[in-house]
Design a protein around this motif. Structure first.
Motif, PDB file in Angstrom:
ATOM      1  N   CYS A  73      -2.735 -10.160   3.279  1.00 19.39           N
ATOM      2  CA  CYS A  73      -2.831 -10.054   4.736  1.00 19.39           C
ATOM      3  C   CYS A  73      -4.177  -9.460   5.142  1.00 19.39           C
ATOM      4  N   ARG A  75      -4.493  -7.625   7.804  1.00 17.79           N
ATOM      5  CA  ARG A  75      -4.260  -6.362   8.529  1.00 17.79           C
ATOM      6  C   ARG A  75      -3.911  -5.265   7.528  1.00 17.79           C
ATOM      7  N   ARG A  76      -3.871  -4.013   8.019  1.00 18.98           N
ATOM      8  CA  ARG A  76      -3.614  -2.876   7.105  1.00 18.98           C
ATOM      9  C   ARG A  76      -2.520  -1.972   7.655  1.00 18.98           C
ATOM     10  N   CYS A  77      -1.376  -2.556   8.005  1.00 20.54           N
ATOM     11  CA  CYS A  77      -0.286  -1.720   8.512  1.00 20.54           C
ATOM     12  C   CYS A  77       0.117  -0.739   7.412  1.00 20.54           C
ATOM     13  N   PHE A  79       2.713   0.916   6.745  1.00 24.08           N
ATOM     14  CA  PHE A  79       4.107   0.993   6.284  1.00 24.08           C
ATOM     15  C   PHE A  79       4.448  -0.190   5.383  1.00 24.08           C
ATOM     16  N   CYS A  80       3.543  -1.141   5.283  1.00 23.79           N
ATOM     17  CA  CYS A  80       3.868  -2.441   4.704  1.00 23.79           C
ATOM     18  C   CYS A  80       3.345  -2.609   3.280  1.00 23.79           C
ATOM     19  N   VAL A  82       2.950  -5.406   1.619  1.00 28.93           N
ATOM     20  CA  VAL A  82       2.255  -6.668   1.362  1.00 28.93           C
ATOM     21  C   VAL A  82       0.792  -6.381   1.022  1.00 28.93           C
ATOM     22  N   LYS A  84      -3.175  -6.363   0.920  1.00 30.32           N
ATOM     23  CA  LYS A  84      -4.150  -6.484   2.003  1.00 30.32           C
ATOM     24  C   LYS A  84      -5.506  -6.842   1.412  1.00 30.32           C
ATOM     25  N   VAL A 115       1.880 -13.751   6.639  1.00 26.57           N
ATOM     26  CA  VAL A 115       0.908 -12.673   6.721  1.00 26.57           C
ATOM     27  C   VAL A 115       0.066 -12.947   7.966  1.00 26.57           C
ATOM     28  N   THR A 116      -0.769 -11.981   8.354  1.00 23.52           N
ATOM     29  CA  THR A 116      -1.704 -12.225   9.456  1.00 23.52           C
ATOM     30  C   THR A 116      -2.984 -12.799   8.866  1.00 23.52           C
TER      31      THR A 116
HETATM   32  S1  SF4 Z   1       2.170  -8.517   6.590  1.00 24.26           S
HETATM   33 FE1  SF4 Z   1       2.544  -7.909   8.703  1.00 24.26          FE
HETATM   34  S2  SF4 Z   1       3.265  -5.825   8.570  1.00 24.26           S
HETATM   35 FE2  SF4 Z   1       2.287  -6.297   6.628  1.00 24.26          FE
HETATM   36  S3  SF4 Z   1       0.131  -5.609   6.854  1.00 24.26           S
HETATM   37 FE3  SF4 Z   1       0.236  -7.743   7.467  1.00 24.26          FE
HETATM   38  S4  SF4 Z   1       0.518  -7.711   9.683  1.00 24.26           S
HETATM   39 FE4  SF4 Z   1       1.036  -5.702   8.895  1.00 24.26          FE
END
Ligand code: SF4
Length: 297
Positions: A73, A75-77, A79-80, A82, A84, A115-116
């Motif tokens: 992904c 993004r760098r949330c 809590f997630c 996945v 990055k 994913v984003t």
């Molecule tokens: S998969 Fe979704 S929740 Fe996880 S980092 Fe990417 S945008 Fe954020």
């Protein structure tokens, strides 16, 4: 609007998980069968990538949430779980591939997510829409739900995805506005609300859905405000679940909400007018997703 200056999340002292948070050991014939199907097809699921605690239960019912556009992904949330970073090339064959697997599984309800992909010109909107169309072509009776990224709020991307045979458009708010910076850097609260609102503007008949993870330091008043904001833009379905730390490098849990508090919030949400609400420690966005839609018809 609440001051959103820098907010830090103070971890709860490490302690034993409460009695109501018990990991369920996955197993059983259907679980093993689905695992094989996914291995052989090399498809990603958010169940595995995000280390979902319900994987055992859902897979043993033949339900899985397919993750599109790779497993990295942009993004760098915090809590997630996945991965990055810089995603690879988009697999142009993925829409047909996913449709083949879904049709082989003869699913009557299919949840997709992704994913984003901020790296793509349309952030993957056309790829997502073509996957929905390909599944529908092979399995017209299969109800489809898509959990989309925020597409940076671009209306054309939302329009492309909802103008398909999609039944449910989901986008998670994840947390309350005050906690966006530490929890969802790269996302904007009002922008996420607008994405859900746009879906209804482009297609009045589509169901919209959102979800919140609780236990990150939000107050009950903030949760209720966010639920009211969602109702104000016509959101139909809501999920409320306990945040569980997927790994030590991700955000710590601040508080474990007892089941009674989830019940109370669930009642409050229904009183606000949501068509259906799933609220409980193990609830996740796609958990029993088919049952929620059945409750609205
Ligand atoms: S998969 Fe979704 S929740 Fe996880 S980092 Fe990417 S945008 Fe954020």
């Amino acid at each position: 609007m609440m001051d959103r200056a820098l907010v830090t999340i103070e971890p709860a002292p490490r302690r034993r998980l409460p009695d109501w948070i018990r990991q369920r050991v996955p197993g059983g014939k259907r679980y093993a069968h689905l695992k094989n199907v996914l291995r052989e097809s090399k498809l990603h699921t958010v169940c595995e990538e995000a280390k979902c605690p319900n994987m055992g239960e859902c897979w043993s019912h033949g339900a899985a949430t397919f993750m599109l556009m790779g497993d990295v992904c942009t993004r760098r949330c915090s809590f997630c779980a996945v991965d990055k970073g810089r995603p690879g090339h988009l697999d142009a064959a993925e829409p047909e591939h996913v449709a083949t697997i879904v049709s082989a599984m003869q699913l009557d309800y299919c949840v997709l997510t992704s994913v984003t992909r901020d790296d793509l010109p349309d952030q993957g909107a056309d790829h997502i829409a073509r996957t929905i169309e390909a599944i529908h072509q092979r399995l017209p009776l299969c109800k489809l739900e898509m959990l989309i990224p925020d597409f940076r709020g671009e209306a054309a991307c939302v329009e492309r995805v909802v103008n398909t045979p999609l039944a449910v458009l989901a986008h998670n708010m994840e947390t309350v506005p005050r906690l966006y910076k530490p929890v969802r850097p790269g996302a904007v609260y009002e922008r996420s609300l607008r994405v859900l609102e746009l879906a209804k503007e482009f297609r009045r008949d589509i169901l919209t859905k959102s979800g919140l993870m609780l236990g990150l330091g939000e107050t009950m008043e903030e949760v209720i405000e966010t639920m009211a904001d969602l109702r104000a833009i016509g959101c139909d379905l809501l999920t409320l679940g306990q945040y569980l730390q997927p790994s030590a490098r991700l955000l710590p849990v601040v508080r474990y909400l007892p089941p009674a508090e989830f019940d109370e919030l669930g009642r409050f949400a229904r009183a606000l007018g949501f068509a259906d609400v799933a609220s409980g420690p193990f609830v996740r966005s796609s958990y029993h997703a088919d049952a929620m839609v059945k409750a609205t018809v």
